[in-house]
Write a protein that holds these residues in place. Structure first.
Motif, PDB file in Angstrom:
ATOM      1  N   GLU A  70       0.814  -1.217   0.000  1.00 37.31           N
ATOM      2  CA  GLU A  70       0.000   0.000   0.000  1.00 37.31           C
ATOM      3  C   GLU A  70       0.849   1.268   0.000  1.00 37.31           C
ATOM      4  OE1 GLU A  70      -3.717   1.945   2.544  1.00 37.31           O
ATOM      5  OE2 GLU A  70      -2.825   0.039   3.161  1.00 37.31           O
ATOM      6  N   GLU A  71       1.934   1.233   0.771  1.00 34.90           N
ATOM      7  CA  GLU A  71       2.760   2.430   0.893  1.00 34.90           C
ATOM      8  C   GLU A  71       3.623   2.687  -0.343  1.00 34.90           C
ATOM      9  OE1 GLU A  71       5.037  -0.810   3.263  1.00 34.90           O
ATOM     10  OE2 GLU A  71       3.009  -0.399   2.515  1.00 34.90           O
ATOM     11  N   SER A  72       3.570   1.757  -1.316  1.00 32.33           N
ATOM     12  CA  SER A  72       4.466   1.853  -2.473  1.00 32.33           C
ATOM     13  C   SER A  72       3.734   2.084  -3.785  1.00 32.33           C
ATOM     14  CB  SER A  72       5.297   0.563  -2.578  1.00 32.33           C
ATOM     15  OG  SER A  72       6.002   0.308  -1.384  1.00 32.33           O
ATOM     16  N   VAL A  73       2.461   2.389  -3.721  1.00 33.00           N
ATOM     17  CA  VAL A  73       1.661   2.518  -4.939  1.00 33.00           C
ATOM     18  C   VAL A  73       2.257   3.525  -5.908  1.00 33.00           C
ATOM     19  CG1 VAL A  73      -0.569   3.236  -5.873  1.00 33.00           C
ATOM     20  CG2 VAL A  73      -0.482   1.712  -3.882  1.00 33.00           C
ATOM     21  N   GLU A  74       2.592   4.700  -5.428  1.00 29.83           N
ATOM     22  CA  GLU A  74       3.101   5.744  -6.322  1.00 29.83           C
ATOM     23  C   GLU A  74       4.455   5.362  -6.919  1.00 29.83           C
ATOM     24  OE1 GLU A  74       1.337   8.234  -7.439  1.00 29.83           O
ATOM     25  OE2 GLU A  74      -0.307   7.459  -6.189  1.00 29.83           O
ATOM     26  N   ALA A  75       5.280   4.722  -6.116  1.00 26.87           N
ATOM     27  CA  ALA A  75       6.600   4.292  -6.614  1.00 26.87           C
ATOM     28  C   ALA A  75       6.441   3.271  -7.727  1.00 26.87           C
ATOM     29  CB  ALA A  75       7.435   3.719  -5.469  1.00 26.87           C
ATOM     30  N   TYR A  76       5.484   2.361  -7.563  1.00 28.05           N
ATOM     31  CA  TYR A  76       5.262   1.349  -8.618  1.00 28.05           C
ATOM     32  C   TYR A  76       4.632   1.957  -9.853  1.00 28.05           C
ATOM     33  CZ  TYR A  76       6.767  -2.817  -6.098  1.00 28.05           C
ATOM     34  OH  TYR A  76       7.534  -3.795  -5.472  1.00 28.05           O
ATOM     35  N   LYS A  77       3.810   2.971  -9.672  1.00 24.69           N
ATOM     36  CA  LYS A  77       3.256   3.653 -10.846  1.00 24.69           C
ATOM     37  C   LYS A  77       4.373   4.254 -11.695  1.00 24.69           C
ATOM     38  CE  LYS A  77      -1.393   4.880  -9.217  1.00 24.69           C
ATOM     39  NZ  LYS A  77      -2.295   5.997  -8.842  1.00 24.69           N
ATOM     40  N   SER A  78       5.387   4.766 -11.029  1.00 26.32           N
ATOM     41  CA  SER A  78       6.532   5.326 -11.751  1.00 26.32           C
ATOM     42  C   SER A  78       7.361   4.226 -12.414  1.00 26.32           C
ATOM     43  CB  SER A  78       7.423   6.136 -10.800  1.00 26.32           C
ATOM     44  OG  SER A  78       6.728   7.250 -10.305  1.00 26.32           O
ATOM     45  N   ALA A  79       7.483   3.109 -11.707  1.00 31.89           N
ATOM     46  CA  ALA A  79       8.284   1.997 -12.231  1.00 31.89           C
ATOM     47  C   ALA A  79       7.580   1.264 -13.379  1.00 31.89           C
ATOM     48  CB  ALA A  79       8.610   1.010 -11.114  1.00 31.89           C
ATOM     49  N   LEU A  80       6.248   1.317 -13.376  1.00 34.15           N
ATOM     50  CA  LEU A  80       5.438   0.619 -14.379  1.00 34.15           C
ATOM     51  C   LEU A  80       4.463   1.589 -15.037  1.00 34.15           C
ATOM     52  CD1 LEU A  80       4.669  -2.585 -12.296  1.00 34.15           C
ATOM     53  CD2 LEU A  80       5.848  -2.600 -14.504  1.00 34.15           C
ATOM     54  N   PRO A  81       4.960   2.607 -15.709  1.00 33.44           N
ATOM     55  CA  PRO A  81       4.067   3.645 -16.240  1.00 33.44           C
ATOM     56  C   PRO A  81       3.054   3.120 -17.249  1.00 33.44           C
ATOM     57  CG  PRO A  81       6.274   3.863 -17.155  1.00 33.44           C
ATOM     58  CD  PRO A  81       6.368   2.865 -16.040  1.00 33.44           C
ATOM     59  N   ASN A  82       3.397   2.031 -17.941  1.00 34.13           N
ATOM     60  CA  ASN A  82       2.478   1.496 -18.945  1.00 34.13           C
ATOM     61  C   ASN A  82       1.304   0.740 -18.331  1.00 34.13           C
ATOM     62  OD1 ASN A  82       4.093   2.469 -21.005  1.00 34.13           O
ATOM     63  ND2 ASN A  82       5.249   0.568 -21.198  1.00 34.13           N
ATOM     64  N   TYR A  83       1.390   0.499 -17.000  1.00 35.78           N
ATOM     65  CA  TYR A  83       0.348  -0.301 -16.344  1.00 35.78           C
ATOM     66  C   TYR A  83      -0.297   0.460 -15.197  1.00 35.78           C
ATOM     67  CZ  TYR A  83       2.734  -3.902 -18.989  1.00 35.78           C
ATOM     68  OH  TYR A  83       3.303  -4.629 -19.994  1.00 35.78           O
ATOM     69  N   ALA A  84       0.068   1.729 -15.012  1.00 35.96           N
ATOM     70  CA  ALA A  84      -0.426   2.517 -13.892  1.00 35.96           C
ATOM     71  C   ALA A  84      -1.928   2.792 -14.037  1.00 35.96           C
ATOM     72  CB  ALA A  84       0.338   3.825 -13.800  1.00 35.96           C
TER      73      ALA A  84
END
Length: 199
Positions: A185-199
């Motif tokens: 939960e605390e990493s949602v934004e970081a993963y959106k950046s890491a996976l921009p094609n799937y955000a």
């Protein structure tokens, strides 16, 4: 079952009993012969490495890998089209590229708790079209070129790491069924950046 009473199993060796002296087997070499029609394999304790192409193209459906296994080399299970399930022991540190390429019926992959693998290497699960979900251990810091390329049945990915791994842009290319990615939960934004094609 491949017990420690077998001699070292090297490239093109037949699997056979060696009577009398005991041998310490630590590695299984490439392209084992004598496995035609063998659908279930248990690799004994003491084996630390499966070398390149070890079970390539064999008929295995299930395999049990031992605690203490450290390295699974490239193409070790390539084109094992009947393999449906595998558990990667926590002792494995080195998982090379293309290990499971074209394992078209592989549907269940489990990384044991305490996983030490830091990289899911190039083409690791390429063309594993029956794989529907995967949990990426927290230890993984990189997903390399085409790690899940053309896993067309892959629907769900779970990332356990709080910090996203470095993800190659085509790690999930042609994963046409992908509908859900779960992250801490605390990493949602970081993963959106890491996976921009799937955000």
């Amino acid at each position: 079952i491949i017990p420690s009473s077998y001699s070292a199993i090297a490239e093109n060796d037949e699997i056979k009993y060696i009577k009398g002296n005991e041998y310490s087997v630590t590695k299984i070499g490439s392209r084992l012969s004598g496995l035609n029609g063998v659908t279930s394999v248990t690799v004994s304790e003491g084996i630390v490495e499966l070398r390149s192409h070890a079970f390539n193209g064999s008929d295995i459906v299930t395999i049990v890998l031992p605690n203490g296994l450290e390295t699974i080399s490239a193409f070790a299970f390539m084109s094992c089209r009947d393999l449906v399930s595998i558990t990667i022991p926590a002792s494995v540190k080195n998982l090379s590229g293309s290990v499971f390429v074209s394992c078209s019926n592989l549907s269940n992959v489990i990384f044991e708790e305490g996983c030490q693998i830091t990289s899911l290497n190039s083409d690791l699960f390429q063309y594993c079209r029956n794989l529907t979900n995967i949990t990426i251990p927290a230890s993984v810091t990189s997903l390399n070129l085409g790690a899940f390329y053309s896993c067309s049945g892959l629907q769900c990915i779970i990332f356990n790491g709080v910090t996203p791994p470095t993800i190659s842009g085509d790690s999930f290319d042609d994963c046409t069924s992908l509908i859900a990615i779960f992250v801490p939960e605390e990493s949602v934004e970081a993963y959106k950046s890491a996976l921009p094609n799937y955000a």
